[in-house]
Design an enzyme around this catalytic site. Structure first.
Site, PDB file in Angstrom:
ATOM      1  N   SER A  11      36.069  10.005  -5.262  1.00 31.47           N
ATOM      2  CA  SER A  11      34.884   9.161  -5.093  1.00 31.47           C
ATOM      3  C   SER A  11      34.832   8.116  -6.196  1.00 31.47           C
ATOM      4  CB  SER A  11      33.620  10.013  -5.144  1.00 31.47           C
ATOM      5  OG  SER A  11      32.497   9.156  -5.278  1.00 31.47           O
ATOM      6  N   HIS A  35      36.871   7.790  -1.200  1.00 29.39           N
ATOM      7  CA  HIS A  35      35.477   8.038  -0.802  1.00 29.39           C
ATOM      8  C   HIS A  35      34.576   6.973  -1.438  1.00 29.39           C
ATOM      9  CE1 HIS A  35      32.269  10.759   0.618  1.00 29.39           C
ATOM     10  NE2 HIS A  35      31.633  10.484  -0.512  1.00 29.39           N
ATOM     11  N   ASP A  37      30.740   5.708  -1.802  1.00 29.28           N
ATOM     12  CA  ASP A  37      29.349   6.130  -1.667  1.00 29.28           C
ATOM     13  C   ASP A  37      28.424   4.923  -1.637  1.00 29.28           C
ATOM     14  OD1 ASP A  37      29.382   9.080  -1.729  1.00 29.28           O
ATOM     15  OD2 ASP A  37      30.331   8.781  -3.689  1.00 29.28           O
ATOM     16  N   MET A  39      24.670   3.745  -1.345  1.00 31.36           N
ATOM     17  CA  MET A  39      23.288   4.241  -1.497  1.00 31.36           C
ATOM     18  C   MET A  39      22.347   3.045  -1.544  1.00 31.36           C
ATOM     19  SD  MET A  39      23.728   7.177  -4.382  1.00 31.36           S
ATOM     20  CE  MET A  39      25.211   8.193  -4.530  1.00 31.36           C
ATOM     21  N   HIS A  68      30.704   6.866   2.885  1.00 35.72           N
ATOM     22  CA  HIS A  68      29.586   7.816   2.975  1.00 35.72           C
ATOM     23  C   HIS A  68      28.297   7.035   2.807  1.00 35.72           C
ATOM     24  CE1 HIS A  68      27.477  11.520   0.947  1.00 35.72           C
ATOM     25  NE2 HIS A  68      26.933  11.204   2.098  1.00 35.72           N
ATOM     26  N   MET A  70      24.610   6.731   2.464  1.00 37.45           N
ATOM     27  CA  MET A  70      23.347   7.405   2.153  1.00 37.45           C
ATOM     28  C   MET A  70      22.261   6.345   2.246  1.00 37.45           C
ATOM     29  SD  MET A  70      24.885   9.721  -0.902  1.00 37.45           S
ATOM     30  CE  MET A  70      26.379   8.740  -0.950  1.00 37.45           C
ATOM     31  N   MET A 139      27.104  18.469   2.358  1.00 37.62           N
ATOM     32  CA  MET A 139      26.808  18.234   0.941  1.00 37.62           C
ATOM     33  C   MET A 139      26.767  19.574   0.206  1.00 37.62           C
ATOM     34  SD  MET A 139      26.571  14.936   0.711  1.00 37.62           S
ATOM     35  CE  MET A 139      26.299  14.984  -1.062  1.00 37.62           C
ATOM     36  N   ASP A 177      31.208  17.696  -0.401  1.00 37.94           N
ATOM     37  CA  ASP A 177      30.947  16.592  -1.327  1.00 37.94           C
ATOM     38  C   ASP A 177      29.879  17.020  -2.322  1.00 37.94           C
ATOM     39  OD1 ASP A 177      30.569  14.178  -2.587  1.00 37.94           O
ATOM     40  OD2 ASP A 177      29.806  13.117  -0.814  1.00 37.94           O
TER      41      ASP A 177
HETATM   42  C1  DX5 Z   1      26.698  11.954  -4.343  1.00 34.67           C
HETATM   43  C2  DX5 Z   1      27.943  11.442  -3.649  1.00 34.67           C
HETATM   44  C3  DX5 Z   1      29.205  12.065  -4.096  1.00 34.67           C
HETATM   45  C4  DX5 Z   1      29.511  11.937  -5.567  1.00 34.67           C
HETATM   46  C5  DX5 Z   1      30.172  13.218  -5.966  1.00 34.67           C
HETATM   47  O1  DX5 Z   1      25.592  11.873  -3.511  1.00 34.67           O
HETATM   48  O2  DX5 Z   1      27.872  11.592  -2.257  1.00 34.67           O
HETATM   49  O3  DX5 Z   1      30.302  11.579  -3.328  1.00 34.67           O
HETATM   50  O4  DX5 Z   1      30.340  10.868  -5.891  1.00 34.67           O
HETATM   51  O5  DX5 Z   1      30.328  13.220  -7.337  1.00 34.67           O
HETATM   52  P1  DX5 Z   1      30.856  14.498  -8.104  1.00 34.67           P
HETATM   53  O6  DX5 Z   1      32.217  14.824  -7.572  1.00 34.67           O
HETATM   54  O7  DX5 Z   1      30.850  14.051  -9.522  1.00 34.67           O
HETATM   55  O8  DX5 Z   1      29.871  15.599  -7.824  1.00 34.67           O
HETATM   56 ZN    ZN Z   2      29.705  11.041  -1.165  1.00 30.54          ZN
END
Ligand code: DX5
Ligand code: ZN
Length: 226
Positions: A11, A35, A37, A39, A68, A70, A139, A177
């Site tokens: 990620s 990956h 993310d 948000m 991903h 969010m 998650m 994740d």
């Molecule tokens: C958090 C993200 C994850 C995040 C995971 O909501 O969806 O993908 O990057 O980070 P780590 O591996 O540090 O928990």
């Molecule tokens: Zn993620």
């Protein structure tokens, strides 16, 4: 359990955003997916990156993008990521009133479709939707921030999904994740996950590519023993 070879997806949330292309290239030969993310400061309190960054980064690497989302209103935004060349686009069940319709739109736009289930959402209502999806993202933290502690009790959802996928002979990746690292990936693999997102465990390591290889080895061994 019948589980395909593991996918390791670093990620970039844990990468240095001022050197994103370099950070991606650091894992290019070791990782399977990248990956990303997204948000929006609405679905989750945090705010990260969006479509322009994904479009720019798409030209910088050959790695397939595992996006991903969010975000609220994924119907409006998700297909744009498919158009930008994402390999897989995952949106949250909690943010979408017609997940099957959006999965169909994503597939029509040339991407794989993923359904994400956040910490407080049960999996059972969604199991019958899985034939419409290519990935299920469970998650293992509450979505929103990297660097959180892995919640092992959420692996019950992975076990339920794995039973359902195997019984129905579905072609679906079960991805975990949140808090995935050398001390947690084996239990996730033994529970039936076959795709693993890791932010801190990869980009917090001195050698990110080596960290990916180590995680892969641990996941492979745990899956073989499951
Ligand atoms: C958090 C993200 C994850 C995040 C995971 O909501 O969806 O993908 O990057 O980070 P780590 O591996 O540090 O928990
Ligand atoms: Zn993620």
């Amino acid at each position: 359990m019948t589980v395909p070879p593991p996918i390791i997806a670093p990620s970039i949330l844990a990468a240095d955003f001022s050197r994103l292309a370099e950070e991606v290239r650091a894992v290019e030969d070791a990782a399977d997916w990248l990956h990303v993310d997204v948000m929006d400061n609405h679905f989750v309190p945090n705010l990260t990156i969006g479509l322009p960054v994904v479009q720019s980064l798409r030209a910088a690497t050959k790695l397939p993008f595992d996006v991903h989302l969010m975000i609220t209103d994924p119907h409006r935004w998700a297909p744009g990521y498919a158009d930008a060349g994402a390999y897989n686009v995952t949106f949250h069940a909690e943010a979408c009133d017609d997940p099957v319709a959006l999965a169909r739109d994503l597939r029509a736009a040339g991407a794989r479709a993923g359904l994400a289930i956040d910490r407080d959402t049960p999996i059972e209502p969604y199991l019958d939707l899985l034939p419409s999806f290519d990935t299920l993202l469970v998650m293992t933290i509450k979505a929103g921030f990297g660097g959180q502690r892995f919640l092992p009790q959420l692996l019950d959802k992975v076990r339920a999904a794995r039973r359902h996928v195997n019984a129905g002979h579905l072609e679906l990746r079960i991805e975990v994740d949140g808090g995935i690292a050398a001390d947690t990936i084996e239990q996730a693999a033994a529970a039936g996950a076959d795709a693993f997102v890791a932010g801190t465990a990869v980009y917090g390591a001195d050698d990110p590519a080596e960290a990916v290889r180590r995680l892969r080895g641990l996941a492979e061994r745990a899956a073989a023993g499951a």
